[in-house]
Design a protein around this motif. Structure first.
Motif, PDB file in Angstrom:
ATOM      1  N   ASP A 186       0.860  -1.165   0.000  1.00 11.20           N
ATOM      2  CA  ASP A 186       0.000   0.000   0.000  1.00 11.20           C
ATOM      3  C   ASP A 186       0.903   1.222   0.000  1.00 11.20           C
ATOM      4  OD1 ASP A 186      -2.247   1.606   0.084  1.00 11.20           O
ATOM      5  OD2 ASP A 186      -3.117   0.620   1.829  1.00 11.20           O
ATOM      6  N   VAL A 187       0.343   2.396  -0.049  1.00 10.29           N
ATOM      7  CA  VAL A 187       1.167   3.604  -0.116  1.00 10.29           C
ATOM      8  C   VAL A 187       2.080   3.749   1.098  1.00 10.29           C
ATOM      9  CG1 VAL A 187      -0.326   4.868  -1.698  1.00 10.29           C
ATOM     10  CG2 VAL A 187      -0.705   5.053   0.768  1.00 10.29           C
ATOM     11  N   ASP A 188       1.834   3.001   2.160  1.00 11.41           N
ATOM     12  CA  ASP A 188       2.725   3.063   3.325  1.00 11.41           C
ATOM     13  C   ASP A 188       4.141   2.592   3.001  1.00 11.41           C
ATOM     14  OD1 ASP A 188       1.891   0.377   3.064  1.00 11.41           O
ATOM     15  OD2 ASP A 188       2.041   0.020   5.218  1.00 11.41           O
ATOM     16  N   SER A 225      -3.554  10.084  -3.535  1.00 13.71           N
ATOM     17  CA  SER A 225      -2.526   9.923  -2.505  1.00 13.71           C
ATOM     18  C   SER A 225      -1.424  10.980  -2.651  1.00 13.71           C
ATOM     19  CB  SER A 225      -1.898   8.530  -2.599  1.00 13.71           C
ATOM     20  OG  SER A 225      -0.731   8.454  -1.814  1.00 13.71           O
ATOM     21  N   ASP A 226      -1.293  11.821  -1.631  1.00 10.46           N
ATOM     22  CA  ASP A 226      -0.222  12.818  -1.633  1.00 10.46           C
ATOM     23  C   ASP A 226       1.147  12.143  -1.646  1.00 10.46           C
ATOM     24  OD1 ASP A 226      -2.055  14.906  -1.600  1.00 10.46           O
ATOM     25  OD2 ASP A 226      -1.987  15.118   0.591  1.00 10.46           O
ATOM     26  N   ALA A 227       1.280  11.034  -0.908  1.00  3.95           N
ATOM     27  CA  ALA A 227       2.563  10.325  -0.847  1.00  3.95           C
ATOM     28  C   ALA A 227       2.949   9.791  -2.222  1.00  3.95           C
ATOM     29  CB  ALA A 227       2.490   9.188   0.173  1.00  3.95           C
ATOM     30  N   TYR A 228       1.984   9.242  -2.943  1.00  2.00           N
ATOM     31  CA  TYR A 228       2.266   8.721  -4.283  1.00  2.00           C
ATOM     32  C   TYR A 228       2.648   9.856  -5.226  1.00  2.00           C
ATOM     33  CZ  TYR A 228       1.716   6.689  -8.876  1.00  2.00           C
ATOM     34  OH  TYR A 228       1.946   6.316 -10.171  1.00  2.00           O
ATOM     35  N   ARG A 229       1.906  10.947  -5.199  1.00  7.12           N
ATOM     36  CA  ARG A 229       2.227  12.090  -6.073  1.00  7.12           C
ATOM     37  C   ARG A 229       3.621  12.614  -5.770  1.00  7.12           C
ATOM     38  NH1 ARG A 229      -3.073  13.656  -5.096  1.00  7.12           N
ATOM     39  NH2 ARG A 229      -2.414  15.385  -3.806  1.00  7.12           N
TER      40      ARG A 229
END
Length: 188
Positions: free
Chosen positions: A87-89, A150-154
């Motif tokens: 996951d994005v984590d 997802s901010d983390a993905y961007r």
């Protein structure tokens, strides 16, 4: 095992998985095995070249073991191996690659070889490779809509694009070759 072989530590709470991975890797690598997180943290030393780490384990899960390895100062490449899709984590996790169980022999051997190769790279190139692998994993396992929100993905994508603009062609070519293996493994 060949003389002077790299050492791979396999950490998984399922003894059958540990033994299967040992069998698959021992012709090429020196393989150590443990079946719990606390023992893994005690076992890692300067001779360990790569860690295959199960994410779900009792007592201390893979995320906690990974954090413990980094706190102890071990910069060894880590390939997370889990039945849980990423996951994005994983974007912020200090790992080099991620495999989803069930894993076949060829996928495991490619991940170990790629992980060992990255250990010889500069910190910047190794981080770029790890981020490229994380991006490919997420794109192969998540819905595009989930990733767009997802901010983390961007942020990950922005970092990769900036690195590509400033990086060398050699680094980009090598990373593309290595991540191509990851794409194949996730899609199969």
């Amino acid at each position: 095992m060949s003389e002077g072989a790299e050492t791979v530590l396999v950490v998984d709470d399922e003894p059958s998985i540990v033994e299967m991975f040992r069998t698959w890797l021992e012709p090429t690598y020196d393989v150590r095995t443990v079946t719990d997180g606390p023992t893994a943290l005690e076992t890692v030393d300067d001779d360990v070249d790569l860690v295959l780490l199960d994410r779900r384990m009792p007592r201390r899960n893979g995320d906690e073991v990974l954090a413990g390895l980094r706190e102890q100062g071990h910069d060894v490449p880590v390939v997370m191996v889990s039945a849980v899709p990423p996951d994005v984590d994983v974007i912020d996790a200090p790992l080099d690659s991620y495999l989803v169980k069930p894993v076949d022999r060829e996928a495991l051997q490619r991940a170990v070889a790629a992980g060992l190769l990255t250990a010889s790279l500069s910190a910047e190139t190794r981080e770029y490779y790890a981020n490229a692998v994380k991006r490919s994993m997420l794109e192969a396992t998540k819905l595009r809509g989930e990733l767009r929100t997802s901010d983390a993905y961007r942020s990950l994508v922005d970092d990769l694009e900036a690195a590509e603009l400033s990086g060398s062609k050699r680094t980009g070519r090598m990373t593309q070759d290595l991540t191509g293996d990851v794409y194949r493994d996730i899609e199969s």
